[in-house]
Write an enzyme that holds these catalytic residues in place. Structure first.
Site, short mmCIF file in Angstrom:
data_model
loop_
_atom_site.label_atom_id
_atom_site.label_comp_id
_atom_site.label_asym_id
_atom_site.label_seq_id
_atom_site.Cartn_x
_atom_site.Cartn_y
_atom_site.Cartn_z
N TYR A 12 0.84 -1.21 0.00
CA TYR A 12 0.00 0.00 0.00
C TYR A 12 0.87 1.25 0.00
CZ TYR A 12 -3.57 3.37 1.48
OH TYR A 12 -4.41 4.45 1.55
N LYS A 60 1.07 4.31 -2.86
CA LYS A 60 0.83 5.73 -2.61
C LYS A 60 2.09 6.56 -2.89
CE LYS A 60 -3.46 5.27 -1.74
NZ LYS A 60 -4.42 5.78 -2.75
#
Length: 277
Positions: free
Chosen positions: A154, A158
Site C-alpha cells: 500500500y 501511494k
C-alpha cells in the site's frame, strides 16, 4: 452561486467513505458529478441522492483498473455534461501484510487499482483537459507513502501516486492543468480496519471534502504540484524530497571512506506512524 457552478467532475471510488463525501460536497457546490464505483449499486445510490437534493449526477460502475473503462469514464462525463473540468482519483484498495506474508495476487490487485487505475484515469483526463484548455486532477495519496510497517505494498502504491502527481503537475502546467495529491485522515471502512489509524469515528469524511472542492475550484489556481495533508482540522503541505547535508566528495572511494561518511549521516528512519499529523 456555488464555487463549482458550471463545472463537470469525475470522482472515482465514490460509492462510500471519502469518495462519497467528495461527490456530495462537489455537487452541493454546483458541480455536475460522474459518480464512479466498482460497486455499481452504491454509485447509483450516491448519484440518486445528489439528484434528489437538486444536483446533477450520473453513475458509473466500471473498474478504473481496466484501461478502456477508465478512458470511457471521461467520455461519459463529456457526453453527459459537455466537458470535463476535474478528476478526483479516489478509488483504492488496502490490506496489511508483512513482506514474507504478502500474496502476489493481492499485490497485483492493489497495484492495478491504486497505481494503474490512477494512471489510466489521469492520462485519459489529461488528454481531454488539454484539448479543452485546462482542468484539475486531484489524486488520493496517503501519509503511508513515507513508509508504514505492515503495509509495504500500500505504501509503495501511494508513493507512486505522489511521484506521478508531481510529474504530471510539471508536464501539464503549460496546458492549464493543475495536479495535486491529498493525504486525508478520516474514519472510513478502510481506516477502521487499520490498527495503526489515528482517526476516530468523529473524524467523518465530510470534514475532508471541503478541501477537495476547493482544489477543484478556480480559487485554488495557484496550487499545483503539492502533496497536501488534511485531517479535517489541521492542514499542511509536505516538504519535497531534498538532498541532506553533509555532502562528501572524494575519489576513489573505499570502505574506510564509506564508513566515515555514513557515520556522519543522520540515518534515522521515519515511518509514517511516527508522524503526529
Amino acid at each position: 452561486m456555488g464555487t463549482l457552478d458550471g463545472k463537470a467532475v469525475v470522482i472515482t471510488g465514490a460509492g462510500r467513505g471519502l469518495g462519497r463525501a467528495y461527490a456530495v460536497h462537489a455537487a452541493d457546490a454546483g458541480a455536475s458529478v460522474l459518480v464512479n464505483d466498482v460497486d455499481g449499486e452504491l454509485a447509483d445510490e450516491v448519484a440518486a441522492g445528489i439528484r434528489a437534493a437538486g444536483g446533477r449526477a450520473v453513475a458509473n460502475g466500471d473498474s478504473v483498473a481496466e484501461l478502456g473503462r477508465a478512458a470511457k469514464l471521461m467520455e461519459q462525463c463529456v457526453a453527459e455534461f459537455g466537458k470535463l473540468d476535474g478528476l478526483v482519483n479516489n478509488a483504492g484498495l488496502r490490506y496489511d501484510a508483512m513482506p514474507w506474508e504478502d500474496d502476489p495476487e493481492q499485490i497485483r490487485a492493489l497495484i492495478e487499482v491504486n497505481v494503474l487505475g490512477a494512471l489510466y484515469c489521469g492520462t485519459a483526463a489529461a488528454a481531454v483537459m488539454r484539448e479543452q484548455g485546462g482542468g484539475v486532477i486531484v489524486n488520493a495519496a496517503s501519509f503511508s507513502f513515507l513508509g508504514q510497517s505492515g503495509a509495504g505494498t500500500y505504501a509503495a502504491s501511494k508513493g507512486a501516486v505522489v511521484s506521478m502527481s508531481i510529474s504530471w503537475a510539471v508536464d501539464l502546467a503549460k496546458f492549464g492543468i493543475r495536479v495535486n495529491a491529498v493525504c486525508p485522515l478520516a474514519w472510513t471502512r478502510m481506516s477502521e480496519a487499520d490498527y495503526r489509524t489515528r482517526s476516530k469515528p468523529e473524524d467523518t469524511p465530510d470534514r475532508v471534502a471541503p478541501l477537495i472542492t476547493y482544489l477543484l475550484g478556480d480559487r485554488s489556481s495557484a496550487v499545483t504540484g503539492q502533496v497536501i495533508r488534511f485531517t479535517g482540522d489541521i492542514l499542511h503541505v509536505v516538504r519535497q524530497p531534498a538532498r541532506k547535508e553533509p555532502v562528501f566528495t572524494g575519489e576513489p572511494w573505499d570502505d574506510d571512506d564509506f564508513e566515515k561518511a555514513f557515520g556522519e549521516f543522520d540515518l534515522e528512519i521515519f515511518p509514517a506512524e511516527r508522524w503526529k499529523l
